[in-house]
Design an enzyme around this catalytic site. Structure first.
Site, mmCIF file in Angstrom:
data_model
loop_
_atom_site.group_PDB
_atom_site.id
_atom_site.type_symbol
_atom_site.label_atom_id
_atom_site.label_comp_id
_atom_site.label_asym_id
_atom_site.label_seq_id
_atom_site.Cartn_x
_atom_site.Cartn_y
_atom_site.Cartn_z
ATOM 1 N N HIS A 157 0.875 -1.171 0.000
ATOM 2 C CA HIS A 157 0.000 0.000 0.000
ATOM 3 C C HIS A 157 0.908 1.215 0.000
ATOM 4 O O HIS A 157 1.710 1.416 0.905
ATOM 5 C CB HIS A 157 -0.913 0.024 1.222
ATOM 6 C CG HIS A 157 -1.863 1.178 1.187
ATOM 7 N ND1 HIS A 157 -3.093 1.092 0.596
ATOM 8 C CD2 HIS A 157 -1.757 2.447 1.634
ATOM 9 C CE1 HIS A 157 -3.705 2.252 0.688
ATOM 10 N NE2 HIS A 157 -2.902 3.102 1.318
ATOM 11 N N CYS A 158 0.812 2.024 -1.022
ATOM 12 C CA CYS A 158 1.694 3.171 -1.180
ATOM 13 C C CYS A 158 0.980 4.438 -0.730
ATOM 14 O O CYS A 158 -0.067 4.787 -1.271
ATOM 15 C CB CYS A 158 2.133 3.302 -2.643
ATOM 16 S SG CYS A 158 3.314 4.617 -2.897
ATOM 17 N N VAL A 159 1.552 5.112 0.278
ATOM 18 C CA VAL A 159 0.923 6.334 0.761
ATOM 19 C C VAL A 159 1.062 7.471 -0.250
ATOM 20 O O VAL A 159 0.275 8.406 -0.230
ATOM 21 C CB VAL A 159 1.503 6.760 2.123
ATOM 22 C CG1 VAL A 159 1.159 5.736 3.185
ATOM 23 C CG2 VAL A 159 2.987 6.990 2.053
#
Length: 184
Positions: A157-159
């Protein structure tokens, strides 16, 4: 430190409970990326090479040689960024069931006739089940604690893109990374 429940049993501290706070960072991170792109555009186009276009001569030609690829790369960067942000990474269909071959492990190359002795020693592959989604999980499917769902071929999950990187948006993510490093 674990907290005590009324019954006296110690409850474990759930770190993933705070992952939902990452959702609130979403618009801030998108604005931060757009801010970096905007500052770079200002520095390259408006202050350096833009005024050189009007000088004429060799400086104007050199500025044109820089600005044309810069704008092409800028378009690719913004297209790939918004594609990875807006594209669903892929989720498990609600009616998904493993095929009979997957349940018996027949897709595994070690299960051929020549490996019968190895096959007898190995445990049968079991079907994976997500305890949080209460559904079956295909291979390379993982539950994202930020998004709250299982994602197909989940990488992370890439912020920065406020989305999971998975099966359907992985190529856009790689294009974004490549164009960002060339752009920056």
């Amino acid at each position: 430190m674990p907290t005590m429940h009324r019954s006296g049993a110690a409850m474990a501290w759930n770190v993933f409970k705070f992952c939902t706070a990452l959702r609130g960072l979403g618009s801030i991170m998108i604005l931060l990326v757009l801010g970096v792109v905007g500052v770079t555009y200002y520095a390259v186009v408006l202050t350096n090479y833009g005024p050189a276009l009007y000088d004429g001569g060799v400086d104007s030609f050199n500025a044109l040689l820089v600005l044309v690829p810069f704008h092409c790369l800028l378009i690719m960067l913004l297209w790939s960024y918004f594609s990875v942000v807006l594209t669903d990474p892929g989720s498990v269909p609600p009616t998904w069931r493993p095929s009979a071959d997957e349940e018996r492990g027949e897709a595994d190359p070690l299960n051929g006739q020549e490996f019968n002795s190895v096959q007898k020693d190995l445990a049968k592959p079991r079907v994976r089940y997500c305890r949080k989604c209460n559904q079956l999980k295909p291979p390379r499917c993982h539950h994202c604690s930020v998004c709250g769902r299982c994602v197909l071929k989940m990488d992370h999950h890439c912020v920065w893109v406020v989305n999971c990187v998975g099966a359907l948006n992985y190529k856009y993510f790689l294009l974004f990374l490549v164009s960002f490093f060339i752009f920056g």
